[in-house]
Design an enzyme around this catalytic site. Structure first.
Site, mmCIF file in Angstrom:
data_model
loop_
_atom_site.group_PDB
_atom_site.id
_atom_site.type_symbol
_atom_site.label_atom_id
_atom_site.label_comp_id
_atom_site.label_asym_id
_atom_site.label_seq_id
_atom_site.Cartn_x
_atom_site.Cartn_y
_atom_site.Cartn_z
ATOM 1 N N LYS A 145 9.946 34.295 -84.939
ATOM 2 C CA LYS A 145 9.348 34.779 -83.697
ATOM 3 C C LYS A 145 8.168 35.671 -84.052
ATOM 4 O O LYS A 145 8.320 36.691 -84.725
ATOM 5 C CB LYS A 145 10.367 35.557 -82.865
ATOM 6 N N GLU A 169 12.650 33.967 -93.216
ATOM 7 C CA GLU A 169 13.426 34.368 -92.039
ATOM 8 C C GLU A 169 14.433 33.281 -91.659
ATOM 9 O O GLU A 169 15.605 33.575 -91.379
ATOM 10 C CB GLU A 169 12.491 34.654 -90.857
ATOM 11 N N LYS A 216 8.935 30.486 -82.194
ATOM 12 C CA LYS A 216 8.364 31.006 -80.956
ATOM 13 C C LYS A 216 7.133 31.834 -81.279
ATOM 14 O O LYS A 216 7.212 32.702 -82.158
ATOM 15 C CB LYS A 216 9.416 31.877 -80.237
ATOM 16 N N SER A 270 5.699 31.653 -71.989
ATOM 17 C CA SER A 270 5.080 31.887 -70.677
ATOM 18 C C SER A 270 3.568 31.757 -70.705
ATOM 19 O O SER A 270 2.960 31.230 -69.767
ATOM 20 C CB SER A 270 5.477 33.270 -70.171
ATOM 21 N N TYR A 285 9.607 26.342 -69.344
ATOM 22 C CA TYR A 285 9.665 26.566 -67.897
ATOM 23 C C TYR A 285 9.340 25.283 -67.136
ATOM 24 O O TYR A 285 9.576 25.200 -65.931
ATOM 25 C CB TYR A 285 8.679 27.670 -67.496
#
Length: 335
Positions: A202, A244, A259, A285, A324
């Site tokens: 992320k 990670e 992300k 988003s 979304y």
């Protein structure tokens, strides 16, 4: 992969297989279906639906509306929903205490959605930022995000979500060691079936802005003495992402996530090639808002852009996409 040598033109005419819809479908290398989608959804404590200004077409849903959405997901063939909370600012504090409320909006939404459509998986965000008054993902001590005390809070939050019926825990906080702590807690509490999809790579991205508006922490992230760059990854790094991911897998993650999505397709490809683990991308988003804004201005074809962007994740090797656009894309794919 070795590409076979091609005969020279005109023996080879690559346009032959592109000349008709049926032949294009016949040789298509990647396919996007509703089963590849996880519906990203925001739940609020009030009634009905509340539009998110910076994300046209996205609404905060009440618990009752979330239950209806779960039925819709089932009917559209969407296998999983990821829920995120919008909390009244008056209920937030420095420790994010509401995150571990067994009667909080997330727990109530999970129970309602599971009652309405038990066939649909529910994924819960494990992070404190929607619940803290400073907007950070962890506890602030001496001007920094304290890793280990934050993990203790995350475990409390995750167990509450699991007891409510959550199927997948998705820690998005980027604290070191949180996957191991969550897996240990799940095992000790008898939740062996609960999955973990870690936000393994992320990045400290500029593309999260509309989400912070959606959950009500849009301006809070700049107020604390700490900086999200101290726990989210540097956008300039790629090898760090592999470290990670490797750590999260070793600690017990069942699935991993990259992300944001489109700006980091190279990371998706590297993770898939290196680990051969179930790998997902989050179309965040900001990516959603850019497509919708450009479409609203008539600069791009909205429907084509939605499907093309989602297809890019599959082409990069992702097993699925948190987005979304999930219900709209599923309808287009099912048409």
């Amino acid at each position: 992969m070795t590409v076979a040598p091609l005969a020279p033109y005109p023996a080879t005419r690559l346009r032959r297989v592109r000349q008709a819809d049926w032949s294009r479908r016949l040789v298509r290398e990647t396919t996007l279906t509703p089963s590849d989608l996880i519906w990203s959804m925001v739940v609020h404590e009030g009634e009905g639906r509340v539009p998110v200004a910076s994300m046209p077409g996205v609404e905060r849903l009440s618990v009752a509306e979330c239950a209806k959405a779960a039925v819709e997901a089932r009917d559209l063939g969407i296998p999983c929903i990821a829920i995120f909370p919008y909390i009244d600012g008056a209920k937030k504090d420095a420790t994010g205490a509401m995150a571990a409320d067994p009667d909080g909006v997330i727990s109530r939404a999970v129970r309602a959605m599971k009652d309405a459509a038990p066939e649909v998986g529910i994924m819960c965000d494990v992070a404190l930022d929607p619940f803290t008054d400073h907007g950070h993902d962890g506890l602030i001590k001496d001007g920094d995000i304290d890793n280990d005390s934050t993990i203790e809070k995350l475990v409390e939050q995750a167990l509450v979500q699991t007891r409510a019926g959550c199927d997948i825990l998705a820690p998005s906080d980027m604290m070191d060691g949180r996957v191991a702590a969550l897996r240990s807690a799940l095992e000790s509490e008898g939740f062996q079936k609960t999955m973990i999809m870690s936000y393994a790579a992320k990045y400290a991205s500029a593309f999260y802005g509309p989400y912070r508006d959606a959950i009500g922490s849009g301006k809070l992230g700049t107020l604390g003495p700490a900086d999200k760059k101290t726990y989210q990854q540097d956008p300039a790094n790629t090898d760090e992402a592999l470290r990670e991911v490797a750590l999260d897998i070793a600690e017990g993650a069942d699935m991993v996530m990259v992300k944001p999505g489109l700006p980091y397709l190279d990371i998706v490809r590297r993770v898939v090639d290196e680990f051969a683990m179930p790998t997902f991308a989050f179309q965040v988003s900001g990516e959603y808002a850019m497509i919708m804004a450009a479409a609203a201005n008539g600069w791009i074809d909205e429907q084509r852009a939605i499907l093309e962007s989602l297809g890019a994740f599959k082409r990069a090797g992702a097993d699925g996409v948190i987005t979304y656009f999930a219900p709209r894309a599923a309808r287009m794919l099912g048409a």
